[in-house]
Scaffold this active site. Structure first.
Site, PDB file in Angstrom:
ATOM      1  N   ASP A 123      37.214  -2.601 -45.959  1.00 30.24           N
ATOM      2  CA  ASP A 123      36.542  -1.574 -45.181  1.00 30.24           C
ATOM      3  C   ASP A 123      35.055  -1.733 -44.929  1.00 30.24           C
ATOM      4  O   ASP A 123      34.574  -1.539 -43.831  1.00 30.24           O
ATOM      5  CB  ASP A 123      36.748  -0.226 -45.879  1.00 30.24           C
ATOM      6  CG  ASP A 123      38.193   0.187 -45.807  1.00 30.24           C
ATOM      7  OD1 ASP A 123      38.461   1.360 -46.004  1.00 30.24           O
ATOM      8  OD2 ASP A 123      39.045  -0.665 -45.550  1.00 30.24           O
ATOM      9  N   LYS A 124      34.295  -2.011 -46.024  1.00 26.20           N
ATOM     10  CA  LYS A 124      32.837  -2.070 -45.839  1.00 26.20           C
ATOM     11  C   LYS A 124      32.341  -3.497 -45.771  1.00 26.20           C
ATOM     12  O   LYS A 124      31.146  -3.747 -45.539  1.00 26.20           O
ATOM     13  CB  LYS A 124      32.115  -1.363 -47.000  1.00 26.20           C
ATOM     14  CG  LYS A 124      32.435   0.074 -47.131  1.00 26.20           C
ATOM     15  CD  LYS A 124      32.234   0.841 -45.843  1.00 26.20           C
ATOM     16  CE  LYS A 124      32.891   2.179 -45.969  1.00 26.20           C
ATOM     17  NZ  LYS A 124      34.355   2.061 -46.127  1.00 26.20           N
ATOM     18  N   CYS A 195      45.346  -3.411 -46.097  1.00 23.76           N
ATOM     19  CA  CYS A 195      46.475  -2.473 -45.948  1.00 23.76           C
ATOM     20  C   CYS A 195      46.966  -2.405 -44.499  1.00 23.76           C
ATOM     21  O   CYS A 195      46.181  -2.368 -43.572  1.00 23.76           O
ATOM     22  CB  CYS A 195      46.044  -1.104 -46.430  1.00 23.76           C
ATOM     23  SG  CYS A 195      45.754  -1.061 -48.194  1.00 23.76           S
ATOM     24  N   SER A 517      38.952   8.060 -44.223  1.00 24.89           N
ATOM     25  CA  SER A 517      39.580   6.753 -44.301  1.00 24.89           C
ATOM     26  C   SER A 517      40.357   6.534 -43.022  1.00 24.89           C
ATOM     27  O   SER A 517      40.745   7.485 -42.344  1.00 24.89           O
ATOM     28  CB  SER A 517      40.545   6.783 -45.484  1.00 24.89           C
ATOM     29  OG  SER A 517      41.673   6.011 -45.219  1.00 24.89           O
TER      30      SER A 517
HETATM   31  C1  LIG Z   1      44.375   3.561 -46.229  1.00 19.81           C
HETATM   32  C2  LIG Z   1      43.026   3.760 -46.783  1.00 19.81           C
HETATM   33  C3  LIG Z   1      42.109   2.603 -46.600  1.00 19.81           C
HETATM   34  C4  LIG Z   1      42.066   1.838 -47.884  1.00 19.81           C
HETATM   35  C5  LIG Z   1      40.730   3.097 -46.211  1.00 19.81           C
HETATM   36  O1  LIG Z   1      39.951   3.522 -47.045  1.00 19.81           O
HETATM   37  C6  LIG Z   1      40.301   3.100 -44.824  1.00 19.81           C
HETATM   38  O2  LIG Z   1      41.097   2.741 -43.950  1.00 19.81           O
HETATM   39  O3  LIG Z   1      39.126   3.479 -44.585  1.00 19.81           O
HETATM   40 MG   LIG Z   2      37.938   3.260 -46.245  1.00 14.98          MG
END
Ligand SMILES: CC[C@H](C)C(=O)C(=O)O
Ligand SMILES: [Mg+2]
Length: 637
Positions: A123-124, A195, A517
């Site tokens: 994500d980051k 994910c 998220s």
């Molecule tokens: C499904 C959650 C993921 C890990 C997340 O934090 C996002 O997509 O921002």
């Molecule tokens: Mg996230």
């Protein structure tokens, strides 16, 4: 022609010391004068999107050596949002974006590297590396670890597929047995990779394709697939070619700011809106544009959101499609091709792999004339075996998904909606804006009005939702969770998912100065600016106040008489330092997070660092140093 940056440490008698040290890292005489390519690898065993990256730096490095460069690898941190969500760990998620960007700046500038390979994923990490790339503006290419396969609780072809969100949702669902939950938990995340929904990681890795900074397939080709290894080898070859174009031919279209231009940011946002990407992408694109001095703001996003259709729905917007299905439908190049056919893209922007985005689309569109060479690439399929080993399987779908009327990717004539999957809202409750992923909002919820149910923290909201204190019709308000007020602008994945667990997600709205998220869905409005800790009206909402939400009208309104709001505002101001801070909230805020809170801007600006005003006015009061270092406790008010 710009000289190699690395000449600073490799040329001249007075650099004999530096050369002696370079030699001690393995450089030989004839390596001096070659472009030194920094490889920022985010390998860590804490995150499934990164657990398989330990050796990929070597794959890239071998190609850099072969192409005439000198690779030098280092590592960044990587926070797993899915593990950090739901507790104080999430306070560190967004701040880690700045740490990653700064750590790349530090390593690249301290050692005068000439070019940069960004091996990111979650994500980051992709956003942090994107901020660094735009800040440094040296030849750069992105190659991510790749998406995770979707999960199955049984091998039956008709068995529903699932992802991380199913585990979180069922974990709080009183109707799910322990045995059923155990099966879901064991199936939801079957492989290494990010994910498997259109969550923030996959959204950002898809956007780097549209920005022109990554190769086709970067966002959708599975981490487990053999073909993904080719992206790493191609990245190693490409970065040396980019370096030559800049240092030997002065070609600015080899630099991030020559590729990720304002037009490219608009292309990326157009893709984002069309595919219903995570709302976090708005935060990160705003921040990256500022790093590069690119004219791109929330008003631009708002304008685009009103003209770009929603062409693709992926989990959590649907339970029918996951990232692997987007790949089978032609991936990001296919969505871009449909946007191009609708006249919504600027084809002239550059990419790291072709002279223009239009040329890339024509070459990679599976519906286009040249589809044959790329159809094998996009038939890459899941292996269906639990593993954290990358590139280990070579499965193929029997056929591609070319159905643009009813398949995973739609054409303009069969769009899910005329105005896209993301929207910007304004109103007295969000004078500087708020964002929502409209692709994940059910049609009957596009207009909503209800009484506020106010919580001063993510944790309190979770207790309220699971404790039965939120009723159908409520507007859940979670505040003091903004960039400064949290600090760190937590994701509200647990509150939004637990509303689903309690079967309230189609009967309640959720409004916050925090963020979401990519796994969040429903009528969830985030990034409310100004935030409560910044004196925003969300700080004056009281239980029972009526809040009206109008997605088609792009508005969010606190329906309280102006005179009453003036009285509330005056009373808050009369509290002085104790004002504009959460009631009865105990939260340990470390010095590191206090430093972040002191300089972070509003979400409407991308939650970027602001130095101009000097150290920001942080609400957290420091207490004397303790044996374990200073702690800042928010005093009770
Ligand atoms: C499904 C959650 C993921 C890990 C997340 O934090 C996002 O997509 O921002
Ligand atoms: Mg996230």
């Amino acid at each position: 022609m710009p000289p190699l940056r690395s000449n600073t440490t490799t040329q001249g008698r007075e650099r004999a010391g530096a050369r002696a040290l370079w030699r001690a890292t393995g450089l030989k005489d004839d390596d001096f004068g070659k472009p030194i390519v920094a490889i920022a690898n985010s390998y860590t065993q804490f995150v499934p999107g990164h657990v398989h990256l330990k050796d990929v730096g070597d794959i890239v490095a071998a190609e850099i050596w072969a192409a005439g460069g000198v690779p030098r690898e280092f590592h960044t941190i990587a926070v797993d949002d899915g593990i950090a969500n739901g507790h104080g760990g999430m306070l560190y998620s967004l701040p880690s974006r700045e740490i990653i960007a700064d750590s790349i700046e530090y390593m690249v500038n301290a050692h005068c590297a000439d070019a940069l390979v960004c091996i990111s994923n979650c994500d980051k990490i992709t956003p942090g590396m994107l901020l660094a790339a735009m800040r440094l503006n040296i030849p750069t290419i992105f190659v991510s670890g790749g998406p995770m396969e979707s999960g199955r609780t049984s091998d039956a072809p008709a068995a529903p597929r699932l992802d991380l969100i199913a585990s979180i949702r069922h974990g709080a669902d009183p109707q799910t047995s322990d045995a059923a939950l155990a099966a879901i938990e064991r199936a939801a995340c079957p492989t290494c990779g990010s994910c498997s929904g259109m969550f923030t990681a996959n959204s950002m890795n898809c956007l780097t394709e549209a920005l022109g900074l990554a190769l086709p397939g970067n966002g959708t080709l599975l981490a487990t697939h053999r073909l993904r290894r080719d992206l790493f080898t191609e990245a190693g070859r490409t970065i040396v070619a980019l370096a030559r174009r800049w240092y030997q031919h002065d070609d600015e279209r080899a630099l991030p700011r020559g590729i990720a231009t304002a037009a490219a940011f608009a292309n990326a946002m157009t893709l984002d809106i069309a595919m219903g990407g995570s709302t976090n992408t708005i935060l990160h694109l705003l921040a990256a544009a500022q790093e590069g001095g690119i004219a791109f703001d929330l008003a631009t996003i708002d304008r685009l959101s009103r003209r770009v259709p929603n062409l693709c729905k992926v989990s959590p917007a649907t339970d029918r499609y996951f990232i692997e299905d987007v790949h089978r439908a032609g991936g990001i190049m296919a969505i871009l091709a449909e946007l191009d056919r609708a006249g919504l893209l600027d084809r002239t922007t550059a990419t790291v792999h072709t002279s223009s985005l239009g040329e890339a689309i024509d070459a990679w569109d599976i519906l286009g004339a040249s589809a044959a060479p790329v159809s094998d690439f996009y038939r890459a399929a899941p292996g269906g075996v639990r593993t954290i080993v990358p590139f280990g399987q070579d499965k193929r779908y029997a056929d591609l998904d070319r159905d643009r009327a009813g398949g995973c990717i739609r054409d303009g004539a069969h769009a899910y909606s005329r105005d896209g999957g993301l929207a910007v809202l304004h109103g007295n409750l969000a004078a500087q804006g708020a964002v929502i992923k409209t692709a994940a909002v059910s049609v009957e919820m596009l207009a909503f009005e209800g009484p506020a149910r106010v919580f001063e923290s993510q944790e309190a909201a979770v207790d309220g939702i699971l404790g039965g204190r939120v009723k159908a019709g409520d507007v859940v308000v979670i505040r003091y969770e903004g960039p400064r007020g949290g600090p760190g602008m937590q994701e509200m994945l647990h509150p939004t998912t637990f509303l689903k667990s309690m079967r309230l997600d189609r009967h309640c709205a959720l409004v916050t100065d925090g963020r979401f998220s990519g796994g969040s869905g429903g009528l969830s409005i985030g990034h409310v600016s100004p935030e409560a800790a910044g004196g925003g009206l969300i700080g004056l909402v009281e239980d029972g106040d009526l809040i009206a939400i109008d997605i088609p009208g792009r508005s969010i309104t606190l329906k309280v008489d102006a005179a009453i709001l003036e009285k509330r505002h005056a009373a808050m101001e009369d509290l002085g330092d104790a004002g504009w801070r959460p009631r009865a909230r105990i939260r340990l805020v470390s010095r590191a997070l206090e430093a972040y809170a002191a300089t972070v801007s509003s979400a409407s600006q991308g939650a970027v660092r602001t130095i101009a005003a000097g150290p920001g006015k942080t609400k957290a009061k420091s207490v004397p140093e303790t044996a374990v270092g200073a702690r800042a406790l928010e005093t009770l008010t």
